[in-house]
Design a protein around this motif. Structure first.
Motif, PDB file in Angstrom:
ATOM      1  N   ARG A 124       0.852  -1.138  -0.075  1.00 11.88           N
ATOM      2  CA  ARG A 124       0.048  -0.034  -0.025  1.00 11.88           C
ATOM      3  C   ARG A 124       0.766   1.200  -0.041  1.00 11.88           C
ATOM      4  NH1 ARG A 124      -3.669  -1.111   5.135  1.00 11.88           N
ATOM      5  NH2 ARG A 124      -1.492  -2.371   5.791  1.00 11.88           N
ATOM      6  N   PHE A 146      -2.353  -6.672  -1.658  1.00 11.30           N
ATOM      7  CA  PHE A 146      -2.742  -5.322  -1.320  1.00 11.30           C
ATOM      8  C   PHE A 146      -1.746  -4.116  -1.944  1.00 11.30           C
ATOM      9  CE2 PHE A 146      -3.467  -8.266   2.451  1.00 11.30           C
ATOM     10  CZ  PHE A 146      -4.800  -8.201   2.210  1.00 11.30           C
ATOM     11  N   GLY A 148      -3.187  -1.139  -2.947  1.00  7.67           N
ATOM     12  CA  GLY A 148      -3.996   0.185  -3.035  1.00  7.67           C
ATOM     13  C   GLY A 148      -3.084   1.497  -2.817  1.00  7.67           C
ATOM     14  N   GLN A 177      -7.447 -12.448  -1.724  1.00  9.62           N
ATOM     15  CA  GLN A 177      -7.619 -11.096  -1.582  1.00  9.62           C
ATOM     16  C   GLN A 177      -6.832 -10.314  -2.585  1.00  9.62           C
ATOM     17  OE1 GLN A 177      -8.101  -9.866   2.677  1.00  9.62           O
ATOM     18  NE2 GLN A 177      -7.394 -11.960   3.303  1.00  9.62           N
ATOM     19  N   ASP A 179      -6.158  -6.093  -3.615  1.00  9.79           N
ATOM     20  CA  ASP A 179      -6.721  -4.622  -3.444  1.00  9.79           C
ATOM     21  C   ASP A 179      -5.919  -3.961  -4.414  1.00  9.79           C
ATOM     22  OD1 ASP A 179      -6.919  -2.140  -2.437  1.00  9.79           O
ATOM     23  OD2 ASP A 179      -6.670  -2.503  -0.278  1.00  9.79           O
ATOM     24  N   ALA A 181      -7.045  -0.380  -5.089  1.00  6.86           N
ATOM     25  CA  ALA A 181      -7.719   0.668  -5.002  1.00  6.86           C
ATOM     26  C   ALA A 181      -6.767   2.150  -5.457  1.00  6.86           C
ATOM     27  CB  ALA A 181      -8.244   0.855  -3.598  1.00  6.86           C
ATOM     28  N   SER A 208     -12.042 -11.459  -1.350  1.00  8.52           N
ATOM     29  CA  SER A 208     -12.249 -10.068  -1.298  1.00  8.52           C
ATOM     30  C   SER A 208     -11.608  -9.395  -2.514  1.00  8.52           C
ATOM     31  CB  SER A 208     -11.446  -9.747  -0.043  1.00  8.52           C
ATOM     32  OG  SER A 208     -11.249  -8.422   0.135  1.00  8.52           O
ATOM     33  N   ASN A 210     -10.779  -5.329  -3.889  1.00  5.78           N
ATOM     34  CA  ASN A 210     -11.095  -3.908  -3.616  1.00  5.78           C
ATOM     35  C   ASN A 210     -10.894  -3.212  -4.900  1.00  5.78           C
ATOM     36  OD1 ASN A 210     -11.089  -1.199  -2.937  1.00  5.78           O
ATOM     37  ND2 ASN A 210     -10.022  -1.719  -0.962  1.00  5.78           N
ATOM     38  N   ASN A 235     -15.372  -3.967  -3.392  1.00  2.00           N
ATOM     39  CA  ASN A 235     -15.364  -2.412  -2.965  1.00  2.00           C
ATOM     40  C   ASN A 235     -15.625  -1.650  -4.470  1.00  2.00           C
ATOM     41  OD1 ASN A 235     -15.208   0.177  -2.197  1.00  2.00           O
ATOM     42  ND2 ASN A 235     -13.572  -0.124  -0.692  1.00  2.00           N
TER      43      ASN A 235
END
Length: 264
Positions: A124, A146, A148, A177, A179, A181, A208, A210, A235
């Motif tokens: 992130r 992740f 994002g 998962q 992400d 974003a 999941s 995102n 999301n």
């Protein structure tokens, strides 16, 4: 069960981080498996010089390595020696930040070149990392990515990025998962990337997703929602390419299935 992302919480002072680094330079921790470094969210000076080679040789059994809200400045050993195996047992790497990140593809490779067992990768805020750099990593069974850009200064720039489809293709069988974003990949690239997830993953694998702030479109969403029967978190907030009323967070399979009907 979901992996819970570590919080970017307020803890150690910058001076303590320097002491931590110096202690590793002087010592050896052959049995250390968990290492987390965290600093204040409002710290103006969160840069930390880190010699990854020295850390790899000092902690060969490290399984979890987290550096939260810290900008690591990679330094090389004076004698030029490299760790022959890196972090061979590493399962989780977290380099999340609330500010600008210096992390590049080469820096990431220097940390993970020997980490074939990696399951969780939290980048992130690492806006310099590219899809190409991720596809070079030796881990073939990544479960959580992740990536994002919540705190990146690049958020909102109009230029579309490319290459996400190579990332989802690489880990389409194992991702639970994802992400991305505020990652501004082109619509076509997102559609291909989602297609890889839908057709390369078992129906009960992805749980999941995102896509907040991305250029995701209805055609790109349909295959993922239609195929992924275990998807329970989606999301879609701030997705400007979606119709009005659909830009929100969806929780639970029933809620997500209702969205599929609206996309038809």
């Amino acid at each position: 069960m979901y992996y819970t992302k570590p919080e970017l919480r307020r803890t150690d002072e910058h001076s303590s981080l320097i002491k931590w680094y110096l202690s590793f330079q002087k010592g050896n921790c052959p049995d250390l498996e968990f290492l987390e470094v965290n600093t204040k969210l409002d710290s103006k000076d969160c840069e930390l010089p880190v010699c990854i080679q020295a850390l790899q040789m000092a902690c060969p059994k490290l399984k979890t390595f987290r550096m939260l809200n810290v900008r690591p400045l990679h330094k090389t050993m004076r004698n030029g020696a490299d760790s022959p195996s890196g972090f061979p047992l590493l399962e989780e790497l977290c380099i999340a930040t609330t500010s600008y990140s210096y992390m590049t593809d080469k820096d990431l490779w220097d940390i993970l070149f020997g980490s074939t067992r990696l399951r969780v990768l939290d980048l992130r805020g690492c806006s310099r990392i590219t899809p190409y750099g991720l596809t070079l990593l030796p881990c073939l069974e990544l479960e959580c990515l992740f990536w994002g850009q919540y705190f990146s200064s690049n958020v909102g720039l109009p230029s579309p990025k490319k290459g996400l489809h190579t990332v989802t293709q690489k880990w389409s069988r194992t991702l639970q998962q994802l992400d991305i974003a505020n990652q501004l990949f082109a619509e076509e690239d997102l559609e291909t990337a989602m297609s890889h997830l839908a057709h390369g993953t078992e129906a009960d694998t992805l749980r999941s997703l995102n896509l907040s702030g991305t250029r995701i479109t209805p055609p790109a969403l349909r295959p993922v929602i239609g195929q992924m029967t275990a998807l329970s978190y989606l999301n879609l907030s701030s997705c400007r390419y979606l119709p009005r009323g659909l830009k929100r967070i969806y929780r639970g399979q029933e809620d997500i299935r209702q969205l599929l009907d609206k996309l038809e």
